[in-house]
Design a protein around this motif. Structure first.
Motif, PDB file in Angstrom:
ATOM      1  N   PHE A 387       0.859  -1.175   0.000  1.00 43.40           N
ATOM      2  CA  PHE A 387       0.000   0.000   0.000  1.00 43.40           C
ATOM      3  C   PHE A 387       0.907   1.240   0.000  1.00 43.40           C
ATOM      4  CE2 PHE A 387      -2.366  -3.388   2.067  1.00 43.40           C
ATOM      5  CZ  PHE A 387      -3.601  -3.322   1.419  1.00 43.40           C
ATOM      6  N   ASN A 388       0.506   2.285  -0.744  1.00 39.79           N
ATOM      7  CA  ASN A 388       1.300   3.525  -0.852  1.00 39.79           C
ATOM      8  C   ASN A 388       2.730   3.213  -1.296  1.00 39.79           C
ATOM      9  OD1 ASN A 388      -0.975   4.848   0.204  1.00 39.79           O
ATOM     10  ND2 ASN A 388      -0.213   4.681   2.298  1.00 39.79           N
ATOM     11  N   GLU A 389       2.855   2.556  -2.427  1.00 41.88           N
ATOM     12  CA  GLU A 389       4.144   1.987  -2.833  1.00 41.88           C
ATOM     13  C   GLU A 389       5.269   3.014  -2.925  1.00 41.88           C
ATOM     14  OE1 GLU A 389       5.911  -1.136  -6.140  1.00 41.88           O
ATOM     15  OE2 GLU A 389       3.858  -0.402  -6.288  1.00 41.88           O
ATOM     16  N   ASN A 390       4.975   4.232  -3.319  1.00 37.26           N
ATOM     17  CA  ASN A 390       6.030   5.232  -3.510  1.00 37.26           C
ATOM     18  C   ASN A 390       6.204   6.162  -2.306  1.00 37.26           C
ATOM     19  OD1 ASN A 390       6.583   4.338  -6.188  1.00 37.26           O
ATOM     20  ND2 ASN A 390       4.749   5.439  -6.895  1.00 37.26           N
ATOM     21  N   ALA A 391       5.480   5.861  -1.226  1.00 36.57           N
ATOM     22  CA  ALA A 391       5.534   6.737  -0.059  1.00 36.57           C
ATOM     23  C   ALA A 391       6.721   6.385   0.833  1.00 36.57           C
ATOM     24  CB  ALA A 391       4.237   6.633   0.738  1.00 36.57           C
ATOM     25  N   GLU A 392       7.049   7.309   1.707  1.00 39.57           N
ATOM     26  CA  GLU A 392       8.042   7.093   2.757  1.00 39.57           C
ATOM     27  C   GLU A 392       7.464   7.676   4.035  1.00 39.57           C
ATOM     28  OE1 GLU A 392      11.802   8.721   1.762  1.00 39.57           O
ATOM     29  OE2 GLU A 392      12.262   7.179   0.272  1.00 39.57           O
ATOM     30  N   THR A 394       8.800   3.599   5.363  1.00 40.73           N
ATOM     31  CA  THR A 394       8.314   2.269   5.016  1.00 40.73           C
ATOM     32  C   THR A 394       8.154   1.400   6.261  1.00 40.73           C
ATOM     33  OG1 THR A 394      10.572   1.467   4.680  1.00 40.73           O
ATOM     34  CG2 THR A 394       9.409   2.325   2.755  1.00 40.73           C
ATOM     35  N   ARG A 411      -2.225  -0.075   9.313  1.00 38.20           N
ATOM     36  CA  ARG A 411      -2.649   0.783   8.192  1.00 38.20           C
ATOM     37  C   ARG A 411      -3.449   1.971   8.699  1.00 38.20           C
ATOM     38  NH1 ARG A 411      -5.784  -1.854   3.622  1.00 38.20           N
ATOM     39  NH2 ARG A 411      -5.430   0.242   2.793  1.00 38.20           N
ATOM     40  N   PRO A 415      -1.434   5.841   8.061  1.00 42.66           N
ATOM     41  CA  PRO A 415      -2.030   5.798   6.720  1.00 42.66           C
ATOM     42  C   PRO A 415      -1.153   6.359   5.613  1.00 42.66           C
ATOM     43  CG  PRO A 415      -3.021   7.552   8.033  1.00 42.66           C
ATOM     44  CD  PRO A 415      -2.153   6.763   8.955  1.00 42.66           C
ATOM     45  N   SER A 416      -0.188   7.220   5.950  1.00 46.39           N
ATOM     46  CA  SER A 416       0.632   7.841   4.910  1.00 46.39           C
ATOM     47  C   SER A 416       1.921   7.072   4.632  1.00 46.39           C
ATOM     48  CB  SER A 416       0.976   9.282   5.306  1.00 46.39           C
ATOM     49  OG  SER A 416       1.722   9.299   6.513  1.00 46.39           O
ATOM     50  N   CYS A 417       2.199   6.046   5.421  1.00 40.74           N
ATOM     51  CA  CYS A 417       3.425   5.272   5.222  1.00 40.74           C
ATOM     52  C   CYS A 417       3.241   4.234   4.115  1.00 40.74           C
ATOM     53  CB  CYS A 417       3.816   4.547   6.511  1.00 40.74           C
ATOM     54  SG  CYS A 417       4.338   5.630   7.853  1.00 40.74           S
ATOM     55  N   GLN A 418       4.368   3.848   3.512  1.00 37.30           N
ATOM     56  CA  GLN A 418       4.333   2.683   2.639  1.00 37.30           C
ATOM     57  C   GLN A 418       4.226   1.441   3.519  1.00 37.30           C
ATOM     58  OE1 GLN A 418       7.430   0.069  -0.003  1.00 37.30           O
ATOM     59  NE2 GLN A 418       7.584   2.293  -0.247  1.00 37.30           N
TER      60      GLN A 418
END
Length: 641
Positions: A387-392, A394, A411, A415-418
């Motif tokens: 989920f949120n593959e490009n987020a940091e 991780t 999750r 919610p904003s983390c990968q």
């Protein structure tokens, strides 16, 4: 059976011996250790009777495949529908969600004549402890017979009479050879699948062929000693075999030959024939189908719910009712369209249950427990579930259901983390290692050795890239380490070594490692639904919940071991999820009308969400201002909860 062949009382007597062997084995497996071969006796009887009917009709030029299959539908379907429907209703009230879903799948397989394939792929070894909680396990043998009934009539219809015996003998030899080979090399497949079982039905079929075409040859065997020898072979296997042998292989020949001899000896009147033809034996034989259908699911539900002897013996009146009201009334008069429509309706309901569309009943005023399920066995080739593959930053979850049961909690909290799930049920979190002799130090459980090596390879490739937080859960230290003997001590030692190495591996590839301790296991039947436990607690509010004795013995040892390992690293902490279901030392089952257990060993989503504040407090410092965090600076305390 059919007006095309004369009725033989002794065949019903032989059926009685077969079904009593199976039932007594299931109820007293340590007493009648080989009673399971009663199924092999059934196979011989079925092969003999069905082939006798088909050949008799072919000789009279009245063989009709449509009529034959209609007769089979009337004979088999109605009683089976009653038992499967009753089992689904019982499962709706009494089984935990995963077991109810499994029951739905079992009924779907049974309805499609494929229960033996399902048990082969899903339940595994017939003698494994897990098989004792599969309500439709016994349907595998009916599937074998049904598949045989689809092929044999076509063969006899197509062949000329003079070629039937030779063709069946060739198939008999081929199936027997396959059975011997498969029993040694693929024992589970050999036990369940029709190709390795057909020779037993074909043995009865060959007796039928000889009785029709070479009665004189059989007459020489139609003596009292043949019948007594046959009964002795069957009795010997009942008493002498057990689930540790390769079966059906060569040893299955003993009950098969025994059944054939009994059938042959009964062609004229003999003392053996008279024994089997007595009224009590023939009556039990007539009940055998209903007895076989009912005894196993009743036994399974009795074990699951902890019911007493009166419930366990209820299969007897249920069988009587089914035989007299269902079997007797539908065998000749049932409308095929009605029977097939009812079967379709059962299939639809079972599909809904098997796909989770129809859940078990929940006590009024209570929410049904749900499981946070992120088992990514089927998605590992794609890097797990992300989920949120490009987020940091991780967060990576590693392990089995002890990790992914917290998936929805994490999750929700971040919610904003990968969020990446490398979680697979039924397999240890740590890597599969091998000893110097190449044997597995950590058993792969539900995985083959090669599949587990591939899984570990993919996990290493992802974890080697590093992560900010790794959340790992497992049933730490496996079986009770307090039970000391040479074998368990060796396994325990190797497990400790591999666990230490795995935690060190994670600590060097992440900023923070959170080790989730195991969820307490309740001392209740494994498959019992949490809804039923809730009802019991509502009825008896003073009755305390207890931990499973094995869990209570090993958990303190595992916790202390993990605490000591974590203390060696600055970035490893323990997380105890049991705080969600405890008030001090007391286990709590319900809070705010929400059931806190999904089953006896997993938390519900509602329970994990009560841990949100605790998990946020632990992890937030390490996914907040990443630029201020260095690996050497992290020194997290070991929690005391």
């Amino acid at each position: 059976m059919s007006s095309s062949i004369p009725y033989r009382k002794d065949i019903d007597g032989l059926r009685a011996i077969a079904v009593l062997g199976v039932i007594l084995y299931h109820f007293f497996p340590t007493r009648l250790t080989g009673g399971f071969v009663g199924v092999d006796v059934f196979f011989v009887i079925s092969g003999y009777l069905i082939t006798s009917i088909l050949i008799s009709d072919k000789e009279k030029d009245t063989l009709s495949l449509r009529t034959f299959w209609a007769r089979r539908i009337r004979r088999i379907f109605p009683a089976a529908l009653v038992v499967t429907c009753a089992s689904m209703v019982a499962g709706y009230f009494w089984l935990e969600p995963a077991s109810l879903t499994s029951l739905g799948k079992q009924v779907v397989a049974a309805s499609c004549f494929a229960a033996n394939f399902f048990m082969w792929r899903q339940s595994g070894d017939y003698w494994a402890p897990a098989a004792e909680a599969v309500p439709m396990l016994h349907m595998w043998s009916l599937a074998v017979e049904e598949q045989f009934y689809l092929v044999l009539p076509l063969l006899i219809w197509f062949l000329k009479l003079k070629w039937i015996t030779r063709s069946l003998f060739i198939l008999f030899v081929g199936s027997l050879g396959l059975s011997v080979y498969a029993s040694l090399n693929h024992p589970v497949a050999a036990f369940y699948l029709t190709p390795s079982r057909s020779w037993e039905l074909l043995a009865g079929a060959l007796v039928a062929c000889k009785a029709t075409n070479s009665a004189g040859q059989l007459a020489r065997l139609s003596t009292p000693w043949a019948g007594w020898l046959g009964l002795a072979l069957i009795a010997g296997t009942y008493l002498g075999l057990n689930g540790q042998v390769y079966f059906p292989g060569p040893l299955a020949a003993l009950p098969v030959i025994g059944a054939c001899l009994v059938i042959i000896s009964g062609i004229p009147q003999t003392k053996t024939n008279s024994l089997l033809s007595c009224a009590p034996m023939t009556y039990v034989g007539k009940l055998s189908y209903s007895l076989y259908l009912w005894h196993w699911p009743v036994l399974v539900f009795g074990r699951v719910c902890g019911f007493g002897i009166p419930f366990l013996l209820s299969f007897i009146p249920l069988s009587l009712i089914t035989y007299h009201l269902v079997e007797q009334s539908t065998r000749k008069r049932a409308n095929i369209s009605t029977v097939l429509s009812a079967s379709l309706a059962v299939l639809v309901v079972a599909t809904m249950i098997g796909t989770g569309k129809l859940n078990g009943r929940t006590p009024e005023g209570y929410e049904a427990p749900q499981l946070s399920n992120y088992d990514c066995q089927s998605t590992f080739s794609d890097g797990g579930i992300v989920f949120n593959e490009n987020a940091e930053p991780t967060i990576v979850l590693v392990g089995n259901s002890m990790a992914y049961q917290h998936g929805d909690l994490l999750r929700s909290a971040f919610p904003s983390c990968q969020m990446r799930f490398l979680t697979v049920g039924g397999t240890p979190a740590r890597f599969l290692d091998q000893g110097e002799d190449g044997t597995d130090l950590i058993p792969p459980v539900t995985w083959t050795h090669q599949a587990r090596l591939e899984l570990d390879k993919k996990r290493r490739a992802i974890l080697d890239q590093g992560a900010d937080v790794v959340f790992v859960g497992d049933r730490w230290l496996g079986p009770n380490p307090a039970i000391a003997n040479a074998e368990t001590e060796a396994v325990y030692y190797e497990e400790r070594q591999s666990t230490e190495a795995f935690i060190e591996y994670l600590a060097t590839r992440s900023r923070l490692v959170v080790i989730a301790l195991e969820t307490p296991i309740l001392d209740v039947p494994k498959e019992m639904s949490m809804q039923r436990i809730a009802e019991n607690l509502i009825t008896n509010p003073t009755e305390p919940l207890r931990e499973d004795p094995d869990f209570a013995a090993r958990f303190p040892i595992a916790k202390e071991f993990l605490r000591e390992v974590a203390s060696r690293f600055k970035n490893v902490i323990l997380f105890d999820p049991s705080q969600a279901i405890r008030d001090g030392e007391k286990l709590v089952f319900v809070r705010d009308n929400r059931i806190l257990f999904y089953n006896r060993s997993h938390l519900s989503v509602a329970a994990t969400f009560t841990l949100r504040e605790a998990i946020t407090e632990l992890i937030s410092p390490y996914v907040g201002k990443l630029e201020e965090i260095t690996h050497d600076a992290i020194k997290a305390p070991v929690t005391d909860d």
